[in-house]
Design an enzyme around this catalytic site. Structure first.
Site, mmCIF file in Angstrom:
data_model
loop_
_atom_site.group_PDB
_atom_site.id
_atom_site.type_symbol
_atom_site.label_atom_id
_atom_site.label_comp_id
_atom_site.label_asym_id
_atom_site.label_seq_id
_atom_site.Cartn_x
_atom_site.Cartn_y
_atom_site.Cartn_z
ATOM 1 N N GLY A 33 0.824 -1.208 0.000
ATOM 2 C CA GLY A 33 0.000 0.000 0.000
ATOM 3 C C GLY A 33 0.858 1.259 0.000
ATOM 4 N N THR A 34 1.980 1.216 0.712
ATOM 5 C CA THR A 34 2.853 2.391 0.801
ATOM 6 C C THR A 34 3.346 2.786 -0.589
ATOM 7 O OG1 THR A 34 3.533 1.851 3.044
ATOM 8 C CG2 THR A 34 5.043 3.233 1.769
ATOM 9 N N GLN A 90 -7.620 0.218 3.980
ATOM 10 C CA GLN A 90 -8.436 -0.290 5.094
ATOM 11 C C GLN A 90 -9.873 -0.589 4.672
ATOM 12 O OE1 GLN A 90 -7.356 -1.247 7.979
ATOM 13 N NE2 GLN A 90 -5.329 -0.325 8.059
ATOM 14 N N SER A 92 -2.186 -6.210 0.207
ATOM 15 C CA SER A 92 -2.495 -7.637 0.389
ATOM 16 C C SER A 92 -2.578 -8.067 1.854
ATOM 17 C CB SER A 92 -1.412 -8.442 -0.351
ATOM 18 O OG SER A 92 -1.272 -9.722 0.144
ATOM 19 N N CYS A 115 1.505 7.232 15.830
ATOM 20 C CA CYS A 115 1.202 7.826 14.541
ATOM 21 C C CYS A 115 0.746 9.273 14.690
ATOM 22 C CB CYS A 115 0.095 7.014 13.878
ATOM 23 S SG CYS A 115 0.258 6.975 12.122
HETATM 24 C C1 PLP Z 1 -4.662 3.404 5.348
HETATM 25 C C2 PLP Z 1 -3.354 2.755 5.033
HETATM 26 N N1 PLP Z 1 -2.711 3.100 3.924
HETATM 27 C C3 PLP Z 1 -1.538 2.543 3.576
HETATM 28 C C4 PLP Z 1 -0.947 1.585 4.364
HETATM 29 C C5 PLP Z 1 0.371 0.996 3.954
HETATM 30 O O1 PLP Z 1 0.217 -0.301 3.414
HETATM 31 P P1 PLP Z 1 1.448 -1.328 3.418
HETATM 32 O O2 PLP Z 1 1.641 -1.767 4.831
HETATM 33 O O3 PLP Z 1 1.003 -2.429 2.512
HETATM 34 O O4 PLP Z 1 2.618 -0.598 2.865
HETATM 35 C C6 PLP Z 1 -1.584 1.192 5.548
HETATM 36 C C7 PLP Z 1 -0.954 0.213 6.448
HETATM 37 O O5 PLP Z 1 -1.098 0.256 7.644
HETATM 38 C C8 PLP Z 1 -2.833 1.782 5.881
HETATM 39 O O6 PLP Z 1 -3.488 1.444 6.990
#
Ligand code: PLP
Length: 375
Positions: A69-70, A179, A197, A319
């Site tokens: 996701g990042t 999410q 994933s 966070c």
């Molecule tokens: C809202 C949101 N965006 C992006 C991410 C990042 O995803 P990843 O852990 O696959 O890089 C997260 C992970 O906690 C998330 O909660």
């Protein structure tokens, strides 16, 4: 063991784990190779693409696999802003995005972009009027997440897209749906959507970015033609195949799953009546996340007390503190509430019995811990 930290990551589904193991032995060729073994791997890759796309409700030809996701968020925000730089350098987000979005906008600021960080109200929602006022003819990108990872607050994405396009039809809209995927139906009209994933029972280190037809995004990585050049590098095939299966299984029965999870959340919400000074942080939108502050107890202390009982949860303070330092924003959680926040996040396999068990544990721990922590 009771696992209520599913917003951090989920356990890999046994079916996905088995599929990944088999894939590693079966698909030995590089998907880019021209021979038969390569072709077989390429077919497996595209089969997974079909499955993830179907669960997202998008066309597979618009889906690009990433390392998570990042990376999907980094590419969506930075890559799209760069692609439209000649049209304008104004971009918009909100203050409570995941750091993978916020830090991308910080980077754009360093590159000279004019970045607007919209505030959220106490429920974690942005104002459509403020958004509308912020969008001008030079705005090229707006990025607002669907479900907030800290509180479960959900934004009115359809309303947001409508407001953005009404002010500037060529402005692109990105939605972090990490999410929301396999929990809520994803927005239909976003130009870019990120998913991951490991939040849906697949492996960690795999994600995907949807890019609609007519939206341009510059690649941030170089060195190959994989994922049509947007994400070069030999694909994590086993992880991607597992992601495909997890999406296929997770994309079913969203309404029924949400109903089950709502009953888990309701059991825990009773804590606000059973104990004094317990507050809900953010709106009670998504049934999958509940963020509670137990005033007078530090979230981290509570987390470890629960851990000793075999209950796994998360705090929000790390966070939020990060965001406060970096952006100097008004935090969604005010001082005392941020310190004492505990995030409980669920998946479809969690039960009401587990929720009752966690509630009992909190009823036991909170009064004792409050005695030892000065207010
Ligand atoms: C809202 C949101 N965006 C992006 C991410 C990042 O995803 P990843 O852990 O696959 O890089 C997260 C992970 O906690 C998330 O909660």
């Amino acid at each position: 063991m009771i696992y209520f930290d599913n917003a951090s990551t989920t356990a890999v589904l046994p079916e996905a784990a088995q599929k990944m193991y088999e894939s590693m032995l079966e698909y030995t060729g590089n998907p880019s190779s021209l021979h038969e073994l390569g072709f077989k791997s390429e077919q497996a890759l595209n089969g997974a693409r079909e499955k993830v796309a179907r669960a997202m409700g998008v066309n597979a030809k618009n889906l690009y696999f990433t390392s998570g996701g990042t990376e999907a968020n980094n590419t969506a925000v930075i890559g799209t802003a760069l692609a439209y730089k000649s049209r304008g350098m104004r971009v918009i987000t909100q203050t409570t995005e995941h750091p993978s979005v916020t830090d991308s906008f910080r980077h754009l600021e360093e590159l000279g972009f004019d970045v607007v960080y919209l505030p959220v109200d106490t429920f974690g929602h942005i104002s459509l009027d403020e958004l509308s006022a912020a969008v001008d003819e030079k705005t090229t990108l707006v990025s607002i997440m669907y479900v907030n990872n800290e509180t479960g607050a959900m934004q009115d994405i359809d309303g947001i897209i409508k407001a953005v396009k009404a002010k500037n039809p060529s402005c692109k809209f990105h939605c972090d749906c990490v999410q929301a995927f396999c929990k809520h139906a994803l927005p239909k009209k976003a130009d870019l959507i990120s998913v991951s994933s490991h939040k849906i029972g697949g492996a960690k280190g795999v994600g995907a970015l949807y890019i609609a037809d007519g939206t341009r995004t510059e690649n941030l990585h170089f060195g190959g033609s994989q994922e049509r050049g947007l994400r070069p590098g030999t694909e994590n095939l086993a992880g991607i195949v597992g992601f495909g299966l997890a999406a296929e299984l997770g994309g079913r029965d969203l309404e029924q799953k949400a109903k089950n999870v709502s009953s888990v959340k309701s059991e825990l919400l009773k804590l606000t009546e059973l104990l004094p000074d317990v507050y809900v942080n953010g709106a009670l939108d998504s049934p999958y996340i509940l963020n509670l502050s137990f005033l007078g107890v530090r979230g981290e202390v509570l987390l470890h007390a629960l851990e000793a009982d075999g209950i796994y949860t998360a705090t929000s303070s790390a966070c939020s503190a990060r965001l406060k330092n970096k952006l100097k924003i008004v935090d969604l959680l005010n001082e005392g509430r941020g310190e004492s926040a505990l995030r409980l996040s669920f998946n479809a396999a969690n039960t009401s019995d587990e929720a009752v068990c966690v509630r009992e544990a909190l009823l036991k721990h909170v009064p004792v811990l409050r005695k030892f922590q000065p207010r």
